[in-house]
Design an enzyme around this catalytic site. Structure first.
Site, PDB file in Angstrom:
ATOM      1  CE  LYS A 177      -0.493   5.950   3.624  1.00  0.00           C
ATOM      2  NZ  LYS A 177      -1.306   7.050   3.202  1.00  0.00           N
TER       3      LYS A 177
ATOM      4  CE  LYS B 216     -11.195   3.947  -5.453  1.00  0.00           C
ATOM      5  NZ  LYS B 216     -11.560   5.357  -5.317  1.00  0.00           N
TER       6      LYS B 216
ATOM      7  CE  LYS C  72      -2.165   7.634  -8.910  1.00  0.00           C
ATOM      8  NZ  LYS C  72      -1.872   8.817  -8.111  1.00  0.00           N
TER       9      LYS C  72
END
Ligand code: TRP
Length: 335
Positions: free
Chosen positions: A111, A194, A197
Protein backbone atom coordinates in the site's frame (compact mmCIF):
# COMPACT_ATOMS: atom_id res chain seq x y z
CA UNK A 1 -18.56 -27.60 16.30
CA UNK A 2 -15.93 -25.18 15.02
CA UNK A 3 -16.49 -21.44 14.93
CA UNK A 4 -15.83 -19.96 11.52
CA UNK A 5 -15.40 -16.27 10.75
CA UNK A 6 -14.83 -14.66 7.40
CA UNK A 7 -15.24 -11.17 6.08
CA UNK A 8 -15.26 -9.60 2.70
CA UNK A 9 -14.44 -5.98 2.04
CA UNK A 10 -17.25 -4.04 0.47
CA UNK A 11 -15.32 -2.71 -2.48
CA UNK A 12 -17.04 -3.55 -5.74
CA UNK A 13 -19.20 -6.37 -7.04
CA UNK A 14 -18.51 -10.05 -6.58
CA UNK A 15 -17.31 -12.05 -9.56
CA UNK A 16 -17.39 -15.72 -10.43
CA UNK A 17 -13.87 -16.07 -9.00
CA UNK A 18 -15.22 -14.99 -5.60
CA UNK A 19 -18.08 -17.43 -6.02
CA UNK A 20 -16.03 -20.54 -6.80
CA UNK A 21 -13.07 -19.50 -4.67
CA UNK A 22 -14.99 -18.63 -1.53
CA UNK A 23 -18.75 -18.21 -1.48
CA UNK A 24 -19.62 -21.66 -2.73
CA UNK A 25 -17.66 -23.04 0.20
CA UNK A 26 -19.22 -20.64 2.69
CA UNK A 27 -22.58 -21.98 1.61
CA UNK A 28 -21.47 -25.56 2.18
CA UNK A 29 -19.72 -24.77 5.43
CA UNK A 30 -22.61 -22.96 7.05
CA UNK A 31 -24.40 -26.20 7.85
CA UNK A 32 -21.52 -27.88 9.63
CA UNK A 33 -20.09 -25.01 11.66
CA UNK A 34 -21.02 -22.02 13.75
CA UNK A 35 -20.46 -19.47 10.99
CA UNK A 36 -20.10 -15.70 11.08
CA UNK A 37 -19.88 -13.96 7.72
CA UNK A 38 -19.66 -10.22 7.68
CA UNK A 39 -19.15 -7.24 5.42
CA UNK A 40 -15.92 -5.48 6.37
CA UNK A 41 -17.20 -1.95 5.93
CA UNK A 42 -14.79 -0.37 8.43
CA UNK A 43 -11.94 -1.88 6.48
CA UNK A 44 -13.27 -0.32 3.29
CA UNK A 45 -12.76 3.15 4.81
CA UNK A 46 -9.00 2.97 4.26
CA UNK A 47 -9.68 4.04 0.67
CA UNK A 48 -12.03 6.91 1.66
CA UNK A 49 -15.29 6.10 -0.17
CA UNK A 50 -18.01 8.74 -0.36
CA UNK A 51 -21.02 8.08 1.91
CA UNK A 52 -23.10 7.11 -1.14
CA UNK A 53 -20.49 4.66 -2.36
CA UNK A 54 -20.00 3.19 1.08
CA UNK A 55 -23.70 2.50 1.49
CA UNK A 56 -24.17 1.29 -2.09
CA UNK A 57 -21.25 -1.12 -1.91
CA UNK A 58 -22.32 -2.60 1.41
CA UNK A 59 -25.83 -3.15 0.13
CA UNK A 60 -24.61 -4.72 -3.09
CA UNK A 61 -22.22 -7.16 -1.41
CA UNK A 62 -24.84 -8.08 1.17
CA UNK A 63 -27.38 -8.83 -1.56
CA UNK A 64 -24.77 -10.85 -3.42
CA UNK A 65 -23.90 -12.91 -0.33
CA UNK A 66 -27.56 -13.74 0.14
CA UNK A 67 -28.17 -14.42 -3.55
CA UNK A 68 -25.33 -16.94 -3.55
CA UNK A 69 -27.04 -18.97 -0.87
CA UNK A 70 -25.73 -17.84 2.49
CA UNK A 71 -28.75 -18.42 4.64
CA UNK A 72 -29.29 -15.88 7.43
CA UNK A 73 -31.33 -18.49 9.30
CA UNK A 74 -28.30 -20.75 9.41
CA UNK A 75 -25.19 -18.55 9.39
CA UNK A 76 -24.84 -15.21 11.13
CA UNK A 77 -24.45 -12.51 8.51
CA UNK A 78 -23.81 -8.95 9.62
CA UNK A 79 -22.10 -5.64 9.03
CA UNK A 80 -18.83 -5.10 10.86
CA UNK A 81 -19.83 -1.54 11.75
CA UNK A 82 -22.89 -2.82 13.64
CA UNK A 83 -20.73 -4.55 16.22
CA UNK A 84 -19.23 -1.90 18.45
CA UNK A 85 -17.49 -4.57 20.53
CA UNK A 86 -15.20 -5.10 17.54
CA UNK A 87 -13.90 -1.55 17.78
CA UNK A 88 -13.35 -1.92 21.49
CA UNK A 89 -11.34 -5.10 21.04
CA UNK A 90 -9.45 -3.38 18.23
CA UNK A 91 -8.44 -0.61 20.61
CA UNK A 92 -7.37 -3.08 23.26
CA UNK A 93 -5.36 -5.18 20.82
CA UNK A 94 -3.66 -2.06 19.45
CA UNK A 95 -1.92 -1.62 22.79
CA UNK A 96 -0.04 -4.84 22.19
CA UNK A 97 0.56 -4.50 18.47
CA UNK A 98 3.95 -3.07 17.63
CA UNK A 99 4.45 -0.45 14.97
CA UNK A 100 7.53 -2.27 13.70
CA UNK A 101 5.74 -5.55 13.04
CA UNK A 102 2.81 -3.75 11.43
CA UNK A 103 5.13 -1.81 9.14
CA UNK A 104 6.75 -5.05 8.04
CA UNK A 105 3.58 -6.72 6.72
CA UNK A 106 3.57 -7.25 2.98
CA UNK A 107 0.14 -5.74 2.41
CA UNK A 108 1.13 -2.56 4.23
CA UNK A 109 4.37 -2.25 2.28
CA UNK A 110 2.41 -2.76 -0.96
CA UNK A 111 0.00 0.00 0.00
CA UNK A 112 2.84 2.37 0.84
CA UNK A 113 4.25 1.75 -2.60
CA UNK A 114 0.92 1.97 -4.43
CA UNK A 115 -0.69 4.92 -2.64
CA UNK A 116 2.12 6.92 -1.01
CA UNK A 117 -0.15 9.92 -0.43
CA UNK A 118 -2.67 7.95 1.64
CA UNK A 119 -0.67 5.95 4.15
CA UNK A 120 -3.17 6.31 6.97
CA UNK A 121 -2.99 4.71 10.42
CA UNK A 122 -6.01 2.57 9.53
CA UNK A 123 -3.91 0.86 6.88
CA UNK A 124 -1.13 0.26 9.35
CA UNK A 125 -3.46 -1.31 11.89
CA UNK A 126 -5.55 -3.17 9.29
CA UNK A 127 -4.32 -6.55 10.62
CA UNK A 128 -5.29 -5.57 14.17
CA UNK A 129 -8.86 -4.83 13.13
CA UNK A 130 -8.94 -8.08 11.24
CA UNK A 131 -7.69 -9.93 14.31
CA UNK A 132 -10.46 -8.29 16.35
CA UNK A 133 -13.04 -9.42 13.75
CA UNK A 134 -11.90 -12.98 14.14
CA UNK A 135 -11.19 -13.43 17.82
CA UNK A 136 -14.23 -11.48 18.97
CA UNK A 137 -16.11 -14.74 18.28
CA UNK A 138 -13.22 -16.92 19.45
CA UNK A 139 -13.08 -18.41 15.99
CA UNK A 140 -10.93 -21.43 15.26
CA UNK A 141 -11.25 -21.51 11.48
CA UNK A 142 -10.99 -18.70 8.95
CA UNK A 143 -11.70 -19.45 5.30
CA UNK A 144 -9.46 -17.05 3.39
CA UNK A 145 -7.32 -17.08 0.29
CA UNK A 146 -3.56 -17.20 0.14
CA UNK A 147 -3.28 -13.40 0.08
CA UNK A 148 -4.64 -13.25 3.64
CA UNK A 149 -2.28 -15.78 5.17
CA UNK A 150 0.03 -13.20 6.64
CA UNK A 151 -2.85 -11.30 8.20
CA UNK A 152 -4.04 -14.52 9.76
CA UNK A 153 -0.55 -15.19 11.08
CA UNK A 154 -0.75 -11.77 12.77
CA UNK A 155 -4.12 -12.70 14.25
CA UNK A 156 -2.57 -15.78 15.81
CA UNK A 157 0.28 -13.70 17.12
CA UNK A 158 -2.03 -11.14 18.76
CA UNK A 159 -4.17 -13.89 20.28
CA UNK A 160 -1.11 -15.67 21.62
CA UNK A 161 0.34 -12.45 22.98
CA UNK A 162 -2.85 -11.68 24.86
CA UNK A 163 -2.90 -15.19 26.30
CA UNK A 164 0.74 -14.99 27.38
CA UNK A 165 0.43 -11.53 28.84
CA UNK A 166 -2.57 -12.40 30.97
CA UNK A 167 -1.58 -16.01 31.63
CA UNK A 168 -4.75 -17.37 30.14
CA UNK A 169 -5.88 -19.65 27.32
CA UNK A 170 -8.75 -17.37 26.52
CA UNK A 171 -8.32 -16.89 22.77
CA UNK A 172 -7.90 -19.87 20.44
CA UNK A 173 -5.35 -19.43 17.66
CA UNK A 174 -7.38 -19.59 14.47
CA UNK A 175 -6.10 -21.34 11.37
CA UNK A 176 -6.88 -21.00 7.68
CA UNK A 177 -9.64 -23.24 6.50
CA UNK A 178 -8.93 -25.05 3.30
CA UNK A 179 -12.29 -26.62 2.64
CA UNK A 180 -10.87 -30.14 2.74
CA UNK A 181 -10.27 -30.31 -0.96
CA UNK A 182 -8.07 -28.07 -3.03
CA UNK A 183 -9.27 -24.59 -3.61
CA UNK A 184 -10.21 -23.75 -7.19
CA UNK A 185 -8.42 -20.73 -8.40
CA UNK A 186 -10.48 -19.11 -11.11
CA UNK A 187 -8.35 -17.56 -13.82
CA UNK A 188 -9.12 -14.25 -15.49
CA UNK A 189 -9.91 -13.76 -19.17
CA UNK A 190 -6.74 -11.88 -19.99
CA UNK A 191 -4.47 -14.87 -20.35
CA UNK A 192 -2.57 -14.78 -17.08
CA UNK A 193 -3.25 -14.79 -13.38
CA UNK A 194 -6.43 -15.13 -11.40
CA UNK A 195 -9.70 -13.31 -11.71
CA UNK A 196 -9.65 -10.12 -9.68
CA UNK A 197 -11.71 -7.01 -9.09
CA UNK A 198 -8.94 -4.63 -9.97
CA UNK A 199 -7.41 -6.54 -12.88
CA UNK A 200 -10.27 -5.80 -15.31
CA UNK A 201 -10.46 -9.49 -16.25
CA UNK A 202 -13.51 -10.51 -14.26
CA UNK A 203 -17.04 -11.67 -15.00
CA UNK A 204 -19.34 -10.29 -12.33
CA UNK A 205 -22.30 -12.18 -10.93
CA UNK A 206 -24.41 -9.18 -11.89
CA UNK A 207 -23.14 -8.95 -15.51
CA UNK A 208 -25.81 -9.00 -18.19
CA UNK A 209 -25.75 -11.70 -20.89
CA UNK A 210 -24.47 -9.35 -23.61
CA UNK A 211 -21.67 -8.22 -21.34
CA UNK A 212 -20.67 -11.80 -20.58
CA UNK A 213 -20.70 -12.71 -24.27
CA UNK A 214 -18.52 -9.75 -25.12
CA UNK A 215 -16.03 -10.47 -22.35
CA UNK A 216 -15.72 -14.16 -23.15
CA UNK A 217 -15.43 -13.64 -26.91
CA UNK A 218 -12.60 -11.18 -26.25
CA UNK A 219 -10.69 -13.59 -24.01
CA UNK A 220 -7.12 -14.18 -25.06
CA UNK A 221 -6.24 -17.48 -26.79
CA UNK A 222 -3.40 -18.53 -29.11
CA UNK A 223 -2.91 -19.67 -32.72
CA UNK A 224 -4.14 -23.17 -31.97
CA UNK A 225 -2.35 -26.47 -31.46
CA UNK A 226 -0.17 -27.80 -34.28
CA UNK A 227 0.53 -31.22 -32.78
CA UNK A 228 -1.75 -33.77 -31.20
CA UNK A 229 -1.97 -33.60 -27.41
CA UNK A 230 0.14 -30.47 -27.41
CA UNK A 231 0.62 -28.80 -24.07
CA UNK A 232 -1.72 -25.85 -23.66
CA UNK A 233 -0.58 -22.27 -23.46
CA UNK A 234 -1.66 -20.48 -20.28
CA UNK A 235 -4.54 -18.47 -21.81
CA UNK A 236 -6.02 -21.61 -23.35
CA UNK A 237 -5.53 -23.62 -20.20
CA UNK A 238 -7.40 -20.87 -18.38
CA UNK A 239 -10.39 -21.15 -20.71
CA UNK A 240 -10.47 -24.88 -20.12
CA UNK A 241 -10.31 -24.35 -16.36
CA UNK A 242 -13.30 -22.04 -16.56
CA UNK A 243 -15.16 -24.56 -18.69
CA UNK A 244 -14.28 -27.34 -16.29
CA UNK A 245 -15.81 -25.39 -13.42
CA UNK A 246 -18.86 -23.97 -15.19
CA UNK A 247 -19.90 -26.20 -18.07
CA UNK A 248 -21.25 -29.74 -18.32
CA UNK A 249 -18.58 -32.44 -18.26
CA UNK A 250 -19.63 -33.43 -21.79
CA UNK A 251 -18.85 -30.01 -23.25
CA UNK A 252 -15.52 -29.91 -21.50
CA UNK A 253 -14.60 -33.36 -22.86
CA UNK A 254 -15.82 -32.44 -26.33
CA UNK A 255 -13.55 -29.40 -26.59
CA UNK A 256 -10.67 -31.15 -24.92
CA UNK A 257 -10.78 -33.84 -27.57
CA UNK A 258 -11.04 -31.20 -30.30
CA UNK A 259 -7.99 -29.52 -28.85
CA UNK A 260 -6.02 -32.74 -28.56
CA UNK A 261 -6.78 -33.64 -32.16
CA UNK A 262 -5.94 -30.11 -33.38
CA UNK A 263 -9.50 -29.51 -34.58
CA UNK A 264 -10.48 -26.91 -32.05
CA UNK A 265 -12.11 -23.64 -33.01
CA UNK A 266 -11.70 -21.34 -30.07
CA UNK A 267 -14.61 -19.21 -31.27
CA UNK A 268 -16.98 -22.15 -30.88
CA UNK A 269 -15.59 -23.04 -27.51
CA UNK A 270 -15.98 -19.47 -26.30
CA UNK A 271 -19.56 -19.32 -27.54
CA UNK A 272 -20.37 -22.43 -25.55
CA UNK A 273 -18.53 -21.15 -22.49
CA UNK A 274 -20.30 -17.79 -22.65
CA UNK A 275 -23.72 -19.46 -22.81
CA UNK A 276 -22.83 -21.73 -19.90
CA UNK A 277 -21.68 -18.80 -17.78
CA UNK A 278 -24.88 -16.96 -18.66
CA UNK A 279 -27.04 -19.89 -17.53
CA UNK A 280 -24.98 -20.27 -14.38
CA UNK A 281 -25.27 -16.56 -13.56
CA UNK A 282 -28.93 -16.11 -14.48
CA UNK A 283 -30.58 -17.37 -11.28
CA UNK A 284 -28.02 -15.65 -9.05
CA UNK A 285 -28.38 -12.43 -11.01
CA UNK A 286 -32.16 -12.57 -10.71
CA UNK A 287 -31.92 -13.07 -6.97
CA UNK A 288 -29.45 -10.20 -6.58
CA UNK A 289 -31.84 -7.86 -8.37
CA UNK A 290 -34.79 -9.11 -6.36
CA UNK A 291 -32.99 -8.75 -3.02
CA UNK A 292 -31.58 -5.32 -3.90
CA UNK A 293 -35.15 -4.10 -4.39
CA UNK A 294 -36.29 -5.42 -1.02
CA UNK A 295 -35.04 -2.99 1.61
CA UNK A 296 -37.38 -4.45 4.21
CA UNK A 297 -35.81 -7.87 3.84
CA UNK A 298 -32.26 -6.49 3.85
CA UNK A 299 -33.04 -4.46 6.96
CA UNK A 300 -34.34 -7.55 8.73
CA UNK A 301 -31.31 -9.62 7.78
CA UNK A 302 -28.90 -6.95 8.99
CA UNK A 303 -30.76 -6.35 12.25
CA UNK A 304 -31.08 -10.01 13.14
CA UNK A 305 -27.49 -10.69 12.12
CA UNK A 306 -26.22 -7.82 14.26
CA UNK A 307 -28.18 -9.11 17.22
CA UNK A 308 -26.71 -12.60 16.97
CA UNK A 309 -23.19 -11.34 16.34
CA UNK A 310 -23.37 -8.87 19.21
CA UNK A 311 -24.51 -11.53 21.60
CA UNK A 312 -21.36 -13.50 20.87
CA UNK A 313 -19.17 -10.37 20.84
CA UNK A 314 -20.55 -9.01 24.08
CA UNK A 315 -19.69 -12.20 25.90
CA UNK A 316 -16.09 -12.06 24.70
CA UNK A 317 -15.63 -8.39 25.53
CA UNK A 318 -17.06 -8.80 28.98
CA UNK A 319 -14.48 -11.50 29.76
CA UNK A 320 -11.66 -9.57 28.08
CA UNK A 321 -12.36 -6.48 30.18
CA UNK A 322 -12.25 -8.56 33.29
CA UNK A 323 -9.04 -10.34 32.29
CA UNK A 324 -7.36 -7.01 31.54
CA UNK A 325 -8.36 -5.63 34.91
CA UNK A 326 -11.17 -3.18 34.30
CA UNK A 327 -12.87 -3.66 37.62
CA UNK A 328 -16.38 -2.57 38.32
CA UNK A 329 -16.86 -0.17 41.17
CA UNK A 330 -20.09 -1.04 42.87
CA UNK A 331 -21.81 -2.78 39.99
CA UNK A 332 -21.70 -2.74 36.22
CA UNK A 333 -22.21 0.45 34.32
CA UNK A 334 -24.94 -0.19 31.78
CA UNK A 335 -23.52 -0.20 28.27
N1 TRP B 1 -8.75 -8.63 4.95
C1 TRP B 1 -9.76 -9.35 4.24
C2 TRP B 1 -9.62 -9.05 2.74
O1 TRP B 1 -9.10 -8.03 2.38
C3 TRP B 1 -11.13 -8.97 4.71
C4 TRP B 1 -11.30 -9.27 6.15
C5 TRP B 1 -11.45 -8.35 7.15
C6 TRP B 1 -11.39 -10.55 6.75
N2 TRP B 1 -11.63 -8.96 8.33
C7 TRP B 1 -11.58 -10.31 8.15
C8 TRP B 1 -11.32 -11.86 6.27
C9 TRP B 1 -11.70 -11.38 9.04
C10 TRP B 1 -11.43 -12.92 7.18
C11 TRP B 1 -11.63 -12.67 8.54
O2 TRP B 1 -10.06 -9.83 1.94
Amino acid sequence: METVVSGIRSTGNLHIGNYFGALKNFVKMQHENRCFFFIADYHSLTTHPTPEDLYGNVKQVLAEYLACGIDPQVATIYLQSDIREVTELYLLLNMNAYVGELERTTSFKDKVRMQPDNVNAGLLTYPVLMAADIIIHKATKVPVGKDQEQNLEMTRKFARRFNTMYKTKFFPEPTAYNFGEKLVKIPGLDGTGKMGKSEGNAIYLIDEPQVIRKKVMRAITDNGPTQENQEMSEPVKNLFTLMDVISEADSFQFYLEKYNSCKIRYGDMKKQLAEDIISFNAPIRERIIEIMADDTYLGKVVREGAEKARESARETIKDVREIIGFKQFGGRVKK
